[in-house]
Design an enzyme around this catalytic site. Structure first.
Site, PDB file in Angstrom:
ATOM      1  N   HIS A 230      22.312 -17.068   4.576  1.00 19.98           N
ATOM      2  CA  HIS A 230      21.300 -16.004   4.615  1.00 19.98           C
ATOM      3  C   HIS A 230      21.426 -15.115   3.370  1.00 19.98           C
ATOM      4  O   HIS A 230      20.424 -14.739   2.752  1.00 19.98           O
ATOM      5  CB  HIS A 230      21.483 -15.175   5.888  1.00 19.98           C
ATOM      6  CG  HIS A 230      20.393 -14.187   6.139  1.00 19.98           C
ATOM      7  ND1 HIS A 230      19.061 -14.531   6.223  1.00 19.98           N
ATOM      8  CD2 HIS A 230      20.430 -12.841   6.349  1.00 19.98           C
ATOM      9  CE1 HIS A 230      18.330 -13.461   6.465  1.00 19.98           C
ATOM     10  NE2 HIS A 230      19.142 -12.413   6.533  1.00 19.98           N
TER      11      HIS A 230
ATOM     12  N   HIS B 183      16.152  -3.154   9.460  1.00 16.06           N
ATOM     13  CA  HIS B 183      16.249  -4.422   8.734  1.00 16.06           C
ATOM     14  C   HIS B 183      15.329  -5.473   9.359  1.00 16.06           C
ATOM     15  O   HIS B 183      14.680  -6.248   8.636  1.00 16.06           O
ATOM     16  CB  HIS B 183      17.695  -4.916   8.736  1.00 16.06           C
ATOM     17  CG  HIS B 183      17.905  -6.142   7.896  1.00 16.06           C
ATOM     18  ND1 HIS B 183      17.473  -6.256   6.603  1.00 16.06           N
ATOM     19  CD2 HIS B 183      18.516  -7.334   8.190  1.00 16.06           C
ATOM     20  CE1 HIS B 183      17.786  -7.446   6.122  1.00 16.06           C
ATOM     21  NE2 HIS B 183      18.418  -8.117   7.066  1.00 16.06           N
TER      22      HIS B 183
ATOM     23  N   HIS C  84      37.642 -15.149  -5.137  1.00 15.59           N
ATOM     24  CA  HIS C  84      36.405 -14.487  -5.558  1.00 15.59           C
ATOM     25  C   HIS C  84      36.607 -13.758  -6.887  1.00 15.59           C
ATOM     26  O   HIS C  84      35.768 -13.830  -7.789  1.00 15.59           O
ATOM     27  CB  HIS C  84      35.962 -13.507  -4.465  1.00 15.59           C
ATOM     28  CG  HIS C  84      34.735 -12.718  -4.838  1.00 15.59           C
ATOM     29  ND1 HIS C  84      34.684 -11.349  -4.752  1.00 15.59           N
ATOM     30  CD2 HIS C  84      33.538 -13.104  -5.304  1.00 15.59           C
ATOM     31  CE1 HIS C  84      33.503 -10.917  -5.145  1.00 15.59           C
ATOM     32  NE2 HIS C  84      32.789 -11.960  -5.489  1.00 15.59           N
TER      33      HIS C  84
ATOM     34  N   HIS D 239      27.371  -3.225  -5.046  1.00 18.32           N
ATOM     35  CA  HIS D 239      28.039  -4.420  -5.575  1.00 18.32           C
ATOM     36  C   HIS D 239      27.212  -5.668  -5.259  1.00 18.32           C
ATOM     37  O   HIS D 239      27.053  -6.553  -6.110  1.00 18.32           O
ATOM     38  CB  HIS D 239      29.432  -4.531  -4.958  1.00 18.32           C
ATOM     39  CG  HIS D 239      30.332  -5.491  -5.660  1.00 18.32           C
ATOM     40  ND1 HIS D 239      30.438  -5.571  -7.028  1.00 18.32           N
ATOM     41  CD2 HIS D 239      31.196  -6.435  -5.179  1.00 18.32           C
ATOM     42  CE1 HIS D 239      31.307  -6.503  -7.365  1.00 18.32           C
ATOM     43  NE2 HIS D 239      31.778  -7.048  -6.257  1.00 18.32           N
TER      44      HIS D 239
ATOM     45  N   GLU E 237      39.897 -13.138  -1.186  1.00 21.04           N
ATOM     46  CA  GLU E 237      39.591 -12.075  -2.143  1.00 21.04           C
ATOM     47  C   GLU E 237      39.934 -12.482  -3.570  1.00 21.04           C
ATOM     48  O   GLU E 237      39.160 -12.272  -4.507  1.00 21.04           O
ATOM     49  CB  GLU E 237      40.350 -10.804  -1.746  1.00 21.04           C
ATOM     50  CG  GLU E 237      40.232  -9.648  -2.737  1.00 21.04           C
ATOM     51  CD  GLU E 237      38.832  -9.093  -2.848  1.00 21.04           C
ATOM     52  OE1 GLU E 237      38.604  -8.263  -3.746  1.00 21.04           O
ATOM     53  OE2 GLU E 237      37.942  -9.482  -2.061  1.00 21.04           O
TER      54      GLU E 237
END
Length: 336
Positions: free
Chosen positions: A308, A247, A78, A138, A75
């Protein structure tokens, strides 16, 4: 700062945005979104607490979430990269408005506003305990940053969009539709990930037998506000399966629409640049579809899932750049 340096800054900022997108996906897929339960620090510190003293203080402050160093570092790394990206975009904004050789101003202004909002979404992701709509927003914000930076990079290099191709003018409406389809499919993917529905169906081509009788559309697309914690999801198995099915169906629609557009673009393009963009779009599309299938077959391997996410961002970027070129050429035709 001269134009050459601004070009260099835009290139490095574009690359860093891609890195931040990869790190964001890695953070989410390793369940590290709440690796630090506060923001912008970590358990009250600027870096992950490592000494026994600091760990004791951290766990005393957040007894409900014991420190997991691996997740916490995911975290914070990032956040460090995202913070650096914010500073670089601030530099672009400053030099675009106040530099000696001022470049385009609209996109740097939009970028500055978006990166501030993106930081707020990052904070809300933590403070709202992974509320799915915030997590999805986000993700979309990060992809939008990438696309705007791509456009800004191209604006600084007008020689790359020179020339008129009359045969491409009629493709502009289809390009708009195709871009919207890609964006909606990415949003569906973000909703799937945010609700931990990526493994809700593990059979091809659609889902396990009887899936159509278990659809729970109203629950699947409800915001589910009011929960204290959204980590690992709050929806029923049927709702998650419904999201996953949508999806997958969206992936087929995207494959057909983007495939048709890339084929028409390649056939009508008169310059090597547009033909290369058409080929690049088709290859990115096939790679993204293949990665999606492998996610199902291999049960969401980490590297594949991160790829992906990243390739999806580049698919949208490619469509936005093509749309910009078509719009630019259409304006040139009007002038001539």
């Amino acid at each position: 700062m001269n134009k050459s340096m601004l070009k260099t800054l835009s290139s490095w900022t574009l690359v860093l945005t891609m890195v931040v997108i990869i790190l964001g996906a890695y953070t989410r897929l390793t369940d590290a979104g709440l690796g630090c339960p506060d923001w912008p620090g970590c358990y009250g510190f600027l870096k992950v607490p490592m000494s026994s003293e600091r760990i004791a203080l951290a766990e005393q402050a957040f007894p409900e979430r014991p420190l997991e160093p691996f997740k916490a570092w995911n975290e914070m790394v990032h956040r460090y990269f995202a913070g650096t990206l914010g500073l670089m975009i601030a530099a672009i904004f400053f030099f675009s408005w106040f530099g000696k050789e001022q470049g385009p101003r609209l996109l740097p202004t939009l970028l500055a506003g978006l990166v501030i909002f993106q930081a707020a979404l990052g904070m809300w992701t933590v403070t709202m305990s992974l509320l799915p709509i915030v997590v999805m927003a986000h993700l979309m914000g990060g992809f939008t940053l990438l696309c705007l930076l791509g456009l800004y990079w191209l604006q600084l290099r007008p020689e790359l969009v020179e020339g008129i191709e009359t045969r491409l003018a009629s493709l502009k409406p289809l390009a708009v539709i195709t871009t919207i389809v890609v964006a909606l499919q990415i949003a569906l993917g973000g909703w799937t990930a945010a609700n931990y529905a990526a493994l809700a169906c593990i059979e091809l081509p659609i889902c396990e037998a009887g899936w159509s009788s278990r659809l729970a559309i109203s629950e699947a697309f409800d915001l589910h506000l009011g929960h204290d914690d959204y980590e690992f999801g709050v929806m029923s198995a049927d709702a998650r399966q419904t999201i996953h099915v949508f999806h997958r169906l969206g992936a087929v629609i995207t494959l057909l629409v983007v495939g048709l557009f890339s084929a028409l673009l390649w056939r009508r393009a008169e310059t090597s640049t547009m033909k290369k963009l058409a080929v690049a779009l088709a290859l990115i599309l096939l790679l993204q579809f293949s990665l999606g299938v492998l996610n199902v077959v291999l049960h969401l391997p980490l590297i594949n899932a991160v790829a992906h996410n990243f390739v999806g961002a580049n698919l949208l970027l490619c469509m936005v750049l093509i749309l910009y070129q078509l719009r630019h050429r259409a304006k040139q035709q009007e002038i001539h």
